[in-house]
Design a protein around this motif. Sequence first.
Motif, PDB file in Angstrom:
ATOM      1  N   TYR A  27       0.831  -1.209   0.000  1.00 22.10           N
ATOM      2  CA  TYR A  27       0.000   0.000   0.000  1.00 22.10           C
ATOM      3  C   TYR A  27       0.869   1.264   0.000  1.00 22.10           C
ATOM      4  O   TYR A  27       0.603   2.213  -0.750  1.00 22.10           O
TER       5      TYR A  27
ATOM      6  N   SER B 125      -4.830   4.581   0.413  1.00 23.10           N
ATOM      7  CA  SER B 125      -3.778   3.561   0.411  1.00 23.10           C
ATOM      8  C   SER B 125      -2.771   3.808   1.532  1.00 23.10           C
ATOM      9  O   SER B 125      -2.312   2.866   2.183  1.00 23.10           O
TER      10      SER B 125
ATOM     11  N   TRP C 247      -4.460   2.592   4.722  1.00 26.49           N
ATOM     12  CA  TRP C 247      -4.370   1.133   4.842  1.00 26.49           C
ATOM     13  C   TRP C 247      -2.945   0.701   5.202  1.00 26.49           C
ATOM     14  O   TRP C 247      -2.746  -0.156   6.075  1.00 26.49           O
TER      15      TRP C 247
ATOM     16  N   ILE D 122      -5.093   0.732  -3.513  1.00 30.60           N
ATOM     17  CA  ILE D 122      -6.546   0.738  -3.297  1.00 30.60           C
ATOM     18  C   ILE D 122      -7.272   1.169  -4.573  1.00 30.60           C
ATOM     19  O   ILE D 122      -8.397   0.733  -4.848  1.00 30.60           O
TER      20      ILE D 122
END
Length: 262
Positions: A123, A163, A166, A134
């Motif tokens: 990520y 992203s 995450w 993402i």
Amino acid sequence: MTSLDKPTEDTQDTDADDARAVTEAALFEAFGGVRGMIETVLPGLLFVTIFTLNNDLHMSAIAALAVSLVLVVVRLAMKDTVKHAFSGVFGVAFGVVFAMMTDNAKNFYLPGMLYTLGLALAYIVTSLAGVPLIGLILGPVFKENLSWRTRNPGRKKAYTKASYAWGFILLAKSAILFPLYWWADTEQLGWVLVALKIPPFLLAVWLTWVFLAKAPAPIDVFAEMEAAEQAEKEREERAKAEREARGEDALDPAPGGRHRKG
């Protein structure tokens, strides 16, 4: 505010509500919703529960793998998507193999922990590279594919933020679990891991929803392709009609549409 302003604001509010609803539905589909979370938690919960009760590695591993397979069978019987259940089966299977090969129950959790760490790095790295993961995951769900990269900078920015969210959330989770892997016993590690399954996930999904709900609407590239195909078909039909008309004129050049005799 004039009477003409209110419908415009109402329309904007409706569009915003529709965008949020689409975002929620897409996130639900992409990450499996409540059922997907249950399928993610249940095998590990069963493993640590049985191992806590009797310290039997083989029984715990077999039970975890069996419930994962049952979840897949149930989805197949219901003709539902099996991607989340299958991913759970593979994760549990790797954990069982690691634990059995090393005869160490704690290693049941190691593949999942390594996957979490790798995913966190993916990520972050893809965000730094300008292709946030993402966005790659959700782009097809929103029917925009990769159009956000060059045609929709607002969505690219939202995907990048999501992203990073995450990545850092999963990195924080890994920072908790890996020290426990070395210092805690199997039961302690297992229960902490089960407790950390859902909250970080929900936080990451919520932040993704927040970022995307404020972003511009996705560009439906599938609709664009269909429109382009329809326009091309119409052009071909018009060209065909024009050719046919020119062919009739060539056969009937005289005024009034009648052929002259010499």
